[in-house]
Design a protein around this motif. Structure first.
Motif, PDB file in Angstrom:
ATOM      1  N   HIS A  17      35.681 -24.885 -23.135  1.00  0.00           N
ATOM      2  CA  HIS A  17      36.146 -26.180 -22.814  1.00  0.00           C
ATOM      3  C   HIS A  17      37.350 -25.812 -21.992  1.00  0.00           C
ATOM      4  N   VAL A  18      37.536 -26.516 -20.643  1.00  0.00           N
ATOM      5  CA  VAL A  18      38.733 -26.192 -19.892  1.00  0.00           C
ATOM      6  C   VAL A  18      39.610 -27.124 -19.540  1.00  0.00           C
ATOM      7  N   LEU A  19      40.751 -27.059 -18.775  1.00  0.00           N
ATOM      8  CA  LEU A  19      41.621 -28.103 -18.331  1.00  0.00           C
ATOM      9  C   LEU A  19      41.402 -27.946 -17.116  1.00  0.00           C
ATOM     10  N   GLY A  20      41.207 -29.101 -16.152  1.00  0.00           N
ATOM     11  CA  GLY A  20      41.127 -29.037 -14.776  1.00  0.00           C
ATOM     12  C   GLY A  20      39.895 -30.269 -14.187  1.00  0.00           C
ATOM     13  N   LEU A  21      39.651 -29.848 -12.977  1.00  0.00           N
ATOM     14  CA  LEU A  21      38.686 -30.669 -12.611  1.00  0.00           C
ATOM     15  C   LEU A  21      37.423 -30.957 -13.407  1.00  0.00           C
ATOM     16  N   TYR A  22      37.085 -30.107 -14.021  1.00  0.00           N
ATOM     17  CA  TYR A  22      35.884 -30.185 -14.863  1.00  0.00           C
ATOM     18  C   TYR A  22      36.168 -29.950 -16.474  1.00  0.00           C
ATOM     19  N   ASP A  23      35.502 -30.313 -17.307  1.00  0.00           N
ATOM     20  CA  ASP A  23      35.713 -30.585 -19.026  1.00  0.00           C
ATOM     21  C   ASP A  23      35.223 -29.093 -19.212  1.00  0.00           C
ATOM     22  N   TYR A  24      33.996 -28.740 -18.802  1.00  0.00           N
ATOM     23  CA  TYR A  24      33.459 -27.292 -19.362  1.00  0.00           C
ATOM     24  C   TYR A  24      33.114 -26.606 -18.141  1.00  0.00           C
ATOM     25  N   ARG A  25      33.011 -25.119 -18.458  1.00  0.00           N
ATOM     26  CA  ARG A  25      32.684 -24.160 -17.551  1.00  0.00           C
ATOM     27  C   ARG A  25      31.676 -23.232 -18.411  1.00  0.00           C
ATOM     28  N   LEU A  26      30.315 -23.356 -17.910  1.00  0.00           N
ATOM     29  CA  LEU A  26      29.147 -22.669 -18.567  1.00  0.00           C
ATOM     30  C   LEU A  26      29.025 -21.352 -17.851  1.00  0.00           C
ATOM     31  N   ARG A  27      28.602 -20.323 -18.454  1.00  0.00           N
ATOM     32  CA  ARG A  27      27.878 -19.295 -18.032  1.00  0.00           C
ATOM     33  C   ARG A  27      26.460 -19.407 -18.530  1.00  0.00           C
ATOM     34  N   VAL A  28      25.667 -19.466 -17.232  1.00  0.00           N
ATOM     35  CA  VAL A  28      24.098 -19.451 -17.535  1.00  0.00           C
ATOM     36  C   VAL A  28      23.180 -18.334 -16.730  1.00  0.00           C
ATOM     37  N   VAL A  29      22.463 -17.928 -17.502  1.00  0.00           N
ATOM     38  CA  VAL A  29      21.570 -16.858 -17.098  1.00  0.00           C
ATOM     39  C   VAL A  29      19.995 -17.343 -16.827  1.00  0.00           C
ATOM     40  N   ALA A  30      19.306 -16.930 -15.738  1.00  0.00           N
ATOM     41  CA  ALA A  30      18.157 -17.488 -15.432  1.00  0.00           C
ATOM     42  C   ALA A  30      17.458 -16.357 -14.828  1.00  0.00           C
ATOM     43  N   ARG A  31      15.838 -16.248 -14.931  1.00  0.00           N
ATOM     44  CA  ARG A  31      15.218 -15.313 -14.212  1.00  0.00           C
ATOM     45  C   ARG A  31      15.401 -15.279 -12.847  1.00  0.00           C
ATOM     46  N   ASP A  32      15.290 -16.484 -12.324  1.00  0.00           N
ATOM     47  CA  ASP A  32      15.445 -16.527 -10.639  1.00  0.00           C
ATOM     48  C   ASP A  32      16.034 -17.881 -10.251  1.00  0.00           C
ATOM     49  N   LEU A  33      16.374 -18.394  -9.081  1.00  0.00           N
ATOM     50  CA  LEU A  33      16.878 -19.565  -8.781  1.00  0.00           C
ATOM     51  C   LEU A  33      15.932 -20.707  -9.216  1.00  0.00           C
ATOM     52  N   ALA A  34      14.549 -20.733  -9.216  1.00  0.00           N
ATOM     53  CA  ALA A  34      13.660 -21.676  -9.463  1.00  0.00           C
ATOM     54  C   ALA A  34      13.996 -21.721 -11.070  1.00  0.00           C
ATOM     55  N   ASP A  35      13.843 -20.782 -11.733  1.00  0.00           N
ATOM     56  CA  ASP A  35      14.036 -20.845 -13.221  1.00  0.00           C
ATOM     57  C   ASP A  35      15.352 -21.623 -13.559  1.00  0.00           C
ATOM     58  N   PHE A  36      16.622 -21.166 -12.960  1.00  0.00           N
ATOM     59  CA  PHE A  36      17.857 -21.867 -13.062  1.00  0.00           C
ATOM     60  C   PHE A  36      17.596 -23.337 -12.961  1.00  0.00           C
ATOM     61  N   GLU A  37      16.966 -23.575 -11.744  1.00  0.00           N
ATOM     62  CA  GLU A  37      16.555 -25.074 -11.445  1.00  0.00           C
ATOM     63  C   GLU A  37      16.213 -25.788 -12.534  1.00  0.00           C
ATOM     64  N   ARG A  38      15.233 -25.168 -13.208  1.00  0.00           N
ATOM     65  CA  ARG A  38      14.527 -25.874 -14.445  1.00  0.00           C
ATOM     66  C   ARG A  38      15.261 -26.156 -15.613  1.00  0.00           C
ATOM     67  N   VAL A  39      16.162 -25.154 -15.843  1.00  0.00           N
ATOM     68  CA  VAL A  39      17.080 -25.246 -16.698  1.00  0.00           C
ATOM     69  C   VAL A  39      18.080 -26.247 -16.480  1.00  0.00           C
ATOM     70  N   LEU A  40      18.715 -26.395 -15.202  1.00  0.00           N
ATOM     71  CA  LEU A  40      19.633 -27.226 -14.916  1.00  0.00           C
ATOM     72  C   LEU A  40      18.946 -28.719 -14.948  1.00  0.00           C
ATOM     73  N   ARG A  41      17.702 -28.944 -14.436  1.00  0.00           N
ATOM     74  CA  ARG A  41      17.153 -30.235 -14.328  1.00  0.00           C
ATOM     75  C   ARG A  41      16.853 -30.601 -15.823  1.00  0.00           C
ATOM     76  N   ARG A  42      15.843 -29.720 -16.538  1.00  0.00           N
ATOM     77  CA  ARG A  42      15.344 -30.086 -17.936  1.00  0.00           C
ATOM     78  C   ARG A  42      16.411 -30.092 -19.020  1.00  0.00           C
ATOM     79  N   ARG A  43      17.161 -29.279 -19.025  1.00  0.00           N
ATOM     80  CA  ARG A  43      18.026 -29.119 -20.050  1.00  0.00           C
ATOM     81  C   ARG A  43      19.279 -29.514 -20.194  1.00  0.00           C
ATOM     82  N   ILE A  44      19.840 -29.191 -19.010  1.00  0.00           N
ATOM     83  CA  ILE A  44      21.257 -29.503 -19.222  1.00  0.00           C
ATOM     84  C   ILE A  44      21.624 -30.885 -18.322  1.00  0.00           C
ATOM     85  N   MET A  45      21.080 -31.264 -17.365  1.00  0.00           N
ATOM     86  CA  MET A  45      21.179 -32.701 -16.682  1.00  0.00           C
ATOM     87  C   MET A  45      20.516 -33.735 -17.452  1.00  0.00           C
TER      88      MET A  45
END
Length: 150
Positions: A99-127
Motif C-alpha cells: 500500500h503506497v502513497l502516490g499516483l497509485y494506491d498499491y504496488r504488486l509484484r506478480v510472477v507468471a510463466r510468460d507474458l500470455a500467462d501474465f495477461e491471463r492473470v491480469l484479465r481474469r484475476r486482477i481486473m
C-alpha cells in the motif's frame, strides 16, 4: 534494543546467507558458537530478525516473467482497503502487495510463466476484482538484489 558492531556483523552475514549455522558464523566472526546463538535469539526476540525465508529462483521454477503493477482503486468508499488486500492476497501469482502513497494506491509484484500467462492473470484475476480502476504494468528486465543498510 541497542545493537553493537557484532550484532550488525551477524545481521549482515545472515542477510547474505540465512542458512549459515551458528558454528559457521562464530568462526567467521571470531566468537564462540553459544555467544552467536544467544545474540541471534536476542535479535529474534526483539523482533529485529522477523523471519528467515527461502528465496526461490522464479525463472528456474517456471515463472520467467515478473511484472510490477500499479493499481489505483476506482471506488475507495465502496471497497475497503482490507477487502482489496484480502482479495489480491488470494492470487498465488501475486508475490507482494504494498500500500503506497502516490499516483497509485498499491504496488504488486506478480510472477507468471510468460507474458500470455501474465495477461491471463491480469484479465481474469486482477481486473475482475471489485474496486480496481487504473492499472500500470512494468515488466522486470533485470534485478540486482542487495542487502539492507545494516
Amino acid at each position: 534494543m541497542t545493537r553493537d558492531e557484532i550484532d550488525r556483523a551477524i545481521l549482515r552475514s545472515l542477510q547474505a546467507s540465512a542458512d549459515q549455522s551458528t558454528t559457521q558464523l562464530a568462526a567467521r566472526l571470531g566468537l564462540s558458537q553459544p555467544a552467536v546463538w544467544r545474540r541471534i535469539k536476542r535479535l529474534e526476540e526483539a523482533g529485529v530478525i522477523a523471519r528467515r525465508r527461502l528465496v526461490l529462483d522464479a525463472e528456474r521454477v517456471g515463472y520467467g516473467v515478473t511484472v510490477f503493477l500499479g493499481i489505483k482503486l476506482a471506488t475507495k468508499g465502496r471497497v475497503s482497503l482490507e477487502d482489496f488486500e484480502r482479495a489480491v492476497g488470494a492470487i498465488p501469482e501475486v508475490q507482494s502487495v504494498a500500500h503506497v502513497l502516490g499516483l497509485y494506491d498499491y504496488r504488486l509484484r506478480v510472477v507468471a510463466r510468460d507474458l500470455a500467462d501474465f495477461e491471463r492473470v491480469l484479465r481474469r484475476r486482477i481486473m475482475t476484482m471489485p474496486g480496481v480502476g487504473d492499472v500500470e504494468a512494468n515488466v522486470l528486465l533485470s534485478e540486482e538484489r542487495r542487502p539492507g543498510p545494516i
